[in-house]
Design a protein around this motif. Structure first.
Motif, PDB file in Angstrom:
ATOM      1  N   GLN A  11       1.412  17.024   5.000  1.00 56.20           N
ATOM      2  CA  GLN A  11       0.477  17.958   5.608  1.00 56.20           C
ATOM      3  C   GLN A  11       0.646  17.549   7.009  1.00 56.20           C
ATOM      4  O   GLN A  11       0.808  18.385   7.853  1.00 56.20           O
ATOM      5  N   ILE A  12       1.042  16.239   7.515  1.00 55.36           N
ATOM      6  CA  ILE A  12       1.270  15.803   8.983  1.00 55.36           C
ATOM      7  C   ILE A  12       2.656  16.638   9.278  1.00 55.36           C
ATOM      8  O   ILE A  12       2.563  16.963  10.298  1.00 55.36           O
ATOM      9  N   ASP A  13       3.594  16.363   8.588  1.00 51.11           N
ATOM     10  CA  ASP A  13       4.839  17.145   8.792  1.00 51.11           C
ATOM     11  C   ASP A  13       4.658  18.682   9.104  1.00 51.11           C
ATOM     12  O   ASP A  13       5.029  19.345  10.039  1.00 51.11           O
ATOM     13  N   LEU A  14       3.847  19.350   8.314  1.00 50.12           N
ATOM     14  CA  LEU A  14       3.549  20.822   8.406  1.00 50.12           C
ATOM     15  C   LEU A  14       2.938  20.981   9.736  1.00 50.12           C
ATOM     16  O   LEU A  14       3.101  21.998  10.397  1.00 50.12           O
ATOM     17  N   ASP A  15       1.990  20.198   9.816  1.00 48.58           N
ATOM     18  CA  ASP A  15       1.181  20.363  11.246  1.00 48.58           C
ATOM     19  C   ASP A  15       1.802  20.301  12.486  1.00 48.58           C
ATOM     20  O   ASP A  15       2.074  20.984  13.297  1.00 48.58           O
ATOM     21  N   VAL A  16       2.756  19.242  12.366  1.00 45.95           N
ATOM     22  CA  VAL A  16       3.627  19.037  13.364  1.00 45.95           C
ATOM     23  C   VAL A  16       4.583  19.942  13.662  1.00 45.95           C
ATOM     24  O   VAL A  16       4.915  20.594  14.800  1.00 45.95           O
ATOM     25  N   MET A  27       0.711  -1.166  -0.026  1.00 46.35           N
ATOM     26  CA  MET A  27      -0.004   0.096   0.100  1.00 46.35           C
ATOM     27  C   MET A  27       0.895   1.333  -0.106  1.00 46.35           C
ATOM     28  O   MET A  27       1.666   1.388   0.911  1.00 46.35           O
ATOM     29  N   ALA A  28       0.749   2.166  -0.999  1.00 41.03           N
ATOM     30  CA  ALA A  28       1.527   3.464  -1.103  1.00 41.03           C
ATOM     31  C   ALA A  28       0.995   4.355  -0.113  1.00 41.03           C
ATOM     32  O   ALA A  28      -0.267   4.376   0.081  1.00 41.03           O
ATOM     33  N   ARG A  29       2.063   5.088   0.354  1.00 33.53           N
ATOM     34  CA  ARG A  29       1.649   6.436   1.183  1.00 33.53           C
ATOM     35  C   ARG A  29       1.291   7.349   0.266  1.00 33.53           C
ATOM     36  O   ARG A  29       1.804   7.582  -0.708  1.00 33.53           O
ATOM     37  N   ASP A  30       0.319   8.256   0.928  1.00 25.35           N
ATOM     38  CA  ASP A  30       0.005   9.378   0.082  1.00 25.35           C
ATOM     39  C   ASP A  30       0.878  10.475   0.473  1.00 25.35           C
ATOM     40  O   ASP A  30       0.856  10.947   1.644  1.00 25.35           O
ATOM     41  N   PRO A  31       1.808  10.820  -0.348  1.00 24.76           N
ATOM     42  CA  PRO A  31       2.705  11.929  -0.025  1.00 24.76           C
ATOM     43  C   PRO A  31       2.025  13.166   0.627  1.00 24.76           C
ATOM     44  O   PRO A  31       2.618  13.790   1.242  1.00 24.76           O
ATOM     45  N   SER A  32       0.969  13.493   0.028  1.00 24.19           N
ATOM     46  CA  SER A  32       0.265  14.984   0.386  1.00 24.19           C
ATOM     47  C   SER A  32       0.015  15.007   1.815  1.00 24.19           C
ATOM     48  O   SER A  32       0.010  15.830   2.609  1.00 24.19           O
ATOM     49  N   ALA A  33      -0.679  13.357   2.356  1.00 25.23           N
ATOM     50  CA  ALA A  33      -1.032  13.510   3.517  1.00 25.23           C
ATOM     51  C   ALA A  33       0.389  13.549   4.566  1.00 25.23           C
ATOM     52  O   ALA A  33       0.045  14.092   5.912  1.00 25.23           O
ATOM     53  N   SER A  34       1.374  12.874   4.287  1.00 27.02           N
ATOM     54  CA  SER A  34       2.560  12.908   4.952  1.00 27.02           C
ATOM     55  C   SER A  34       3.183  14.402   5.080  1.00 27.02           C
ATOM     56  O   SER A  34       3.680  14.814   6.023  1.00 27.02           O
TER      57      SER A  34
END
Length: 142
Positions: A10-15, A1-8
């Motif tokens: 966004q998480i990085d930005l949020d953190v 299952m490939a990770r969604d780079p945009s979700a990753s």
């Protein structure tokens, strides 16, 4: 299952944003405590970090400042009778910073004030421990 780079991303930005906001909250908290105690924020941080005898260089690292800044703070704390510079037991070139009895009392007061209205109060003890462990994992060299 490939990770969604945009979700990753966004998480990085949020953190990053939340960590930055929390760091600012902690800074404001230290400044308020310093004002209450008639100290500078740097003096409060130095007293907080002087849990055992350390060198000025080690203190500067803990305070995230230049050694010359830490030395300036230490000079003021020494003038106030809160610290002493003693010969290092294993390094003839270095001095250890040691709290005096008055310094230990001042440190206890600083810690009490920092804890009284800590920004971590909304979290349970278990959540605080989890946060500590997660942050430790992020700052520990791999």
């Amino acid at each position: 299952m490939a990770r969604d780079p945009s979700a990753s991303s966004q998480i990085d930005l949020d953190v990053r944003r939340l960590v930055h906001q929390f760091a600012q909250t902690l800074d404001v908290h230290v400044r308020r405590v310093a004002e209450e105690l008639g100290r500078t924020a740097s003096q409060v941080v130095a007293l907080r970090e002087l849990s055992e005898p350390i060198t000025a260089r080690e203190l500067a690292t803990r305070m995230s400042c230049e050694a010359s800044n830490a030395t300036f703070v230490l000079d003021k704390l020494e003038q106030q009778g809160l610290i002493e510079r003693k010969p290092h037991p294993t390094d003839r070139r270095a001095k250890q910073i040691v709290l005096t009895p008055s310094g230990r009392r001042s440190r206890a007061t600083v810690l009490k004030h920092l804890s009284a209205r800590s920004p971590l109060i909304p979290l349970t003890k278990a959540q605080q421990e989890t946060l500590r462990d997660l942050l430790q994992a992020l700052v520990t060299p791999h």
